[in-house]
Enzyme design. Structure first.
Site, PDB file in Angstrom:
ATOM      1  N   HIS A  28       0.845  -1.199   0.000  1.00 38.69           N
ATOM      2  CA  HIS A  28       0.000   0.000   0.000  1.00 38.69           C
ATOM      3  C   HIS A  28       0.878   1.247   0.000  1.00 38.69           C
ATOM      4  O   HIS A  28       1.944   1.257   0.613  1.00 38.69           O
ATOM      5  CB  HIS A  28      -0.898  -0.030   1.246  1.00 38.69           C
ATOM      6  CG  HIS A  28      -1.867   1.093   1.321  1.00 38.69           C
ATOM      7  ND1 HIS A  28      -1.508   2.358   1.742  1.00 38.69           N
ATOM      8  CD2 HIS A  28      -3.179   1.146   1.015  1.00 38.69           C
ATOM      9  CE1 HIS A  28      -2.576   3.134   1.675  1.00 38.69           C
ATOM     10  NE2 HIS A  28      -3.606   2.427   1.244  1.00 38.69           N
ATOM     11  N   ASP A  59     -11.025   2.065  -0.948  1.00 33.00           N
ATOM     12  CA  ASP A  59     -10.102   2.923  -0.191  1.00 33.00           C
ATOM     13  C   ASP A  59     -10.856   3.746   0.852  1.00 33.00           C
ATOM     14  O   ASP A  59     -10.549   4.921   1.092  1.00 33.00           O
ATOM     15  CB  ASP A  59      -9.262   3.833  -1.103  1.00 33.00           C
ATOM     16  CG  ASP A  59      -7.955   4.273  -0.446  1.00 33.00           C
ATOM     17  OD1 ASP A  59      -7.642   3.788   0.655  1.00 33.00           O
ATOM     18  OD2 ASP A  59      -7.260   5.123  -1.037  1.00 33.00           O
TER      19      ASP A  59
HETATM   20 MN    MN Z   1      -5.492   3.230   0.657  1.00 33.28          MN
END
Ligand code: MN
Length: 338
Positions: free
Chosen positions: A172, A299
């Protein structure tokens, strides 16, 4: 309507525990370091602390848009900004809390374990604990750790444990390291608009060109944001790597690879859709990587649940492709019960 929808599993979904924010606030550089200031800006957006920490608030938003499951991961930059002891103990605490959420709502949550690469041996032990004892679905690593990347030899125990326990690594984004940040300190670039993808794609390309996937052919990496730009670069990676190798004097530490760089990307990586809600980009990635490599993500809470779900539900796709993106690829990669 809800019943005709395919199951929706979102896979880059941030959570946090209050202890994380307390430790974050106590970092001596929290007000002076640009990356931390930027993280604080995201945490400070209205409602985000509550959305990250309150599981009922999260479930209400999931229900509103028909999202069946969040694959949870501790929010970036996570435990990698602390010293090794603090990072290691916060990771264990977050993983225990995560396992508790999943136990409470097994159909709504799955999760990726936080680990602190600052101490590779203890990180490897935490991978074993998370996968074997807590039943988590993989691990999250927020890209570099103090400017160090996973192709470097000290991180071998982490990669070995990931392979041994079948843990995909979600690589990430985070803010660039101190050796990389300076050119991004203009025009708001030191975040998701450009720096995150530039830094995270650098990390993934280092792993490919560093021969990580010849050493660990079974290792699986997941990248968000449609692969952080790498699908667009595969031709050039192959072309330039073979050009450099063919020079009479190739670059000193270039690694002779068993396969083309693009072949590792196609076999050792999956990409998720968050923050790239563009049909031409989706179609391009399907054509280049194949439909089995694309996974849905939102997200949360930084991405919008409504926009993200509408994109995959409404973009022209055959139903079998939509189902693979929305759930079955995630079920396979993260071993989520179908
Ligand atoms: Mn993210």
């Amino acid at each position: 309507m809800a019943q005709s929808r395919p199951r929706m599993i979102a896979t880059e979904e941030a959570f946090a525990i209050p202890e994380y924010f307390e430790a974050f606030k106590k970092l001596p550089t929290v007000s002076t370091h640009m990356g931390l200031r930027n993280a604080a800006r995201f945490y400070g957006a209205p409602g985000n602390v509550e959305r990250l920490t309150d599981i009922e608030v999260r479930l209400a938003e999931m229900d509103q848009y028909g999202v069946d499951m969040h694959l949870l991961s501790l929010t970036s930059p996570g435990v990698q900004i602390f010293d090794a002891d603090m990072g290691t103990s916060l990771a264990a605490l977050a993983n225990d809390r995560l396992a508790g959420f999943i136990k409470q709502y097994p159909k709504r949550f799955s999760g990726l374990a936080a680990v602190a690469p600052q101490d590779p041996q203890r990180a490897a032990a935490e991978i074993e604990r998370a996968m074997v004892h807590l039943g988590l679905n993989g691990i999250i690593i927020n890209s570099h750790t103090d400017g160090k990347f996973l192709d470097e030899p000290q991180f071998a125990p982490i990669l070995e444990a990931a392979v041994k326990y079948g843990a995909p690594i979600y690589l990430h984004p985070t803010f660039p390291s101190q050796t990389m940040e300076q050119p991004f300190e203009r025009y708001g670039m030191n975040s998701a608009i450009w720096a995150f993808g530039a830094e995270c794609s650098l990390h993934a390309v280092r792993m490919i060109l560093g021969g990580v996937f010849d050493r660990y052919p079974e290792l699986q990496i997941v990248l968000g944001h449609m692969g952080e730009g790498i699908p667009f670069w595969l031709y050039r990676l192959d072309d330039l790597h073979s050009t450099l190798m063919a020079f009479k004097k190739p670059p000193e530490d270039i690694v002779k690879l068993k396969r083309l760089p693009s072949e590792y990307f196609k076999d050792n990586f999956h990409i998720t859709t968050c923050g790239m809600l563009s049909t031409p980009i989706l179609n391009f990635c399907i054509e280049v990587l194949g439909i089995d490599r694309l996974i849905f993500s939102i997200d949360y809470p930084y991405g919008f649940t409504g926009k993200s779900t509408e994109f995959i539900l409404n973009t022209p796709l055959q139903a079998a492709y939509r189902a693979k993106i929305l759930h079955s690829n995630a079920e396979r990669v993260f071993k989520i019960t179908p």
